[in-house]
Design an enzyme around this catalytic site. Structure first.
Site, PDB file in Angstrom:
ATOM      1  N   ASP A   1     -34.941 112.075 -36.152  1.00 24.81           N
ATOM      2  CA  ASP A   1     -34.986 110.722 -36.718  1.00 24.81           C
ATOM      3  C   ASP A   1     -35.367 110.792 -38.192  1.00 24.81           C
ATOM      4  OD1 ASP A   1     -34.642 109.612 -34.015  1.00 24.81           O
ATOM      5  OD2 ASP A   1     -36.666 110.401 -33.706  1.00 24.81           O
TER       6      ASP A   1
ATOM      7  N   HIS B   1     -39.784 108.049 -29.950  1.00 26.17           N
ATOM      8  CA  HIS B   1     -38.399 108.483 -30.197  1.00 26.17           C
ATOM      9  C   HIS B   1     -37.496 107.639 -29.307  1.00 26.17           C
ATOM     10  CE1 HIS B   1     -34.780 110.790 -30.680  1.00 26.17           C
ATOM     11  NE2 HIS B   1     -34.732 110.993 -29.384  1.00 26.17           N
TER      12      HIS B   1
END
Ligand code: NDP
Length: 324
Positions: free
Chosen positions: A159, A187
């Site tokens: 990410d 996440h």
């Protein structure tokens, strides 16, 4: 000669495993002078495929690769392990409820945590990649009471890297110009990529872009990038996930300035202690440290809190299921 570092990879026959193992064996996980042995853990029906990957690893004649072991027994796979990359997980199938998903993963990550507790080397470092990664990491950690909690981490580096690349493209700068990027929280789609502390050429990134882009384009593009890749490629991201796993472990072992990692909270920034949540971190002397003292404005607070709330709900759900 240096003793090889034992690296255990679960789900080794999967597509992330395939993108990961060759880079570990070539020295990119730990360093170009560090010999490694690989332990590949798979479920019984995938052991044969893992053997095929091991044949290809042999055929690379990697100078640093000192041995490969393939097993379906976690007690064998984690015996003496120094680094564990937990990639294999039960993916969410159509129509699956969250409870079913967490339960299936509890059946994987609980026993793996126990095997790590009982058999891994004293310096074991664990990175969970398999989703739901943060909560899978929490389950494993809770089954390993003799291992310091800080050794259990989950991956938000992909990410982080996605956020770097999106911002670099927007501002037309190389990614190397961008410092202090942060991913907060889980996440998952609730993750919060924070540009209010990110610096580009000494300026704050949030001031270099308009708020509508930040809110309506940047944040959702980073959070939903995995789905966009499935849509384009017809398969989920694998090489970029493997790359991020390499980045995470390399930096953990060798040290780094500011990056993002999901680590057990010490209560910083109002994140309940013990939750495995993504923070801005540095790595010093082989340990992650949360960057302290950042001012969090209302815009960021709301988004961090929402993602942390989701982590609390996942923790409560696995508690109710008796998985931790
Ligand atoms: P992948 O190698 O593509 O993915 C493995 C896991 O990584 C999934 O849980 C996936 O979650 C997760 N993941 C995390 N971040 C990302 C990302 N950015 N992009 C894509 N995936 C991400 O799965 P495969 O199905 O190819 O392989 C899984 C392997 O694991 C199989 O060989 C299976 O046999 C094995 N397995 C092994 C176990 C064990 O060793 N005990 C237990 C369970 C499975 P998501 O699904 O949400 O994308």
């Amino acid at each position: 000669a240096q003793t090889p570092v034992k690296v255990t990879v679960t789900g080794a026959a999967g597509q992330i495993g395939y993108a990961l193992l060759f880079r570990i064996a070539s020295g990119q996980l730990l360093g170009a002078d560090v010999p490694v042995t690989l332990s590949l853990l798979e479920i019984p029906q995938a052991v044969k495929a893992a053997e095929g990957t091991a044949m290809e690893l042999d055929d690379c004649a990697f100078p640093l690769l000192r041995g490969i072991e393939i097993t379906d027994d976690p007690n064998v796979a984690f015996d003496g392990a120094n680094v564990a990359l937990l990639v294999g997980a039960m993916p969410r199938k159509a129509g699956m409820e969250r409870g079913d998903l967490l339960e299936a993963n509890g059946g994987i990550f609980g026993p793996q945590g126990k095997a790590i507790n009982d058999h891994a080397a004293d310096d074991i470092r664990v990175l969970v990649v398999g989703n739901p990664a943060n909560t899978n990491a929490l389950i494993a950690q809770q089954h390993a009471p003799d291992v310091p909690a800080e050794r259990f981490t989950a991956m938000t580096r992909l990410d982080h890297n996605r956020a770097l690349s999106q911002l670099a493209a927007k501002l037309q700068v190389p990614v190397t110009e961008i410092k202090k990027m942060t991913i907060w929280g889980n996440h998952s789609a609730t993750q919060y990529p924070d540009l209010f502390h990110t610096e580009v050429g000494g300026k704050i990134a949030a001031e270099l872009v308009d708020e509508a882009w930040l809110r309506d384009t940047f944040i959702p593009t980073v959070a939903k990038r995995g789905a966009a890749i499935i849509e384009a490629r017809g398969a989920s991201s694998a090489a970029s996930a493997a790359n991020a796993a390499i980045d995470h472990v390399y930096d953990w072992v060798n040290g780094t300035e500011w990056t993002s990692a999901a680590i057990p909270s010490d209560g910083s920034y109002g994140v309940p202690e013990g939750l495995i949540s993504s923070f801005p971190v540095v790595s010093r002397n082989g340990k992650w440290e949360i960057v302290q003292g950042l001012e969090i404005d209302a815009f960021s607070r709301e988004r961090i809190d929402a993602s942390v709330r989701e982590l609390e709900e996942e923790r409560d759900a696995v508690r109710q299921l008796g998985l931790i």
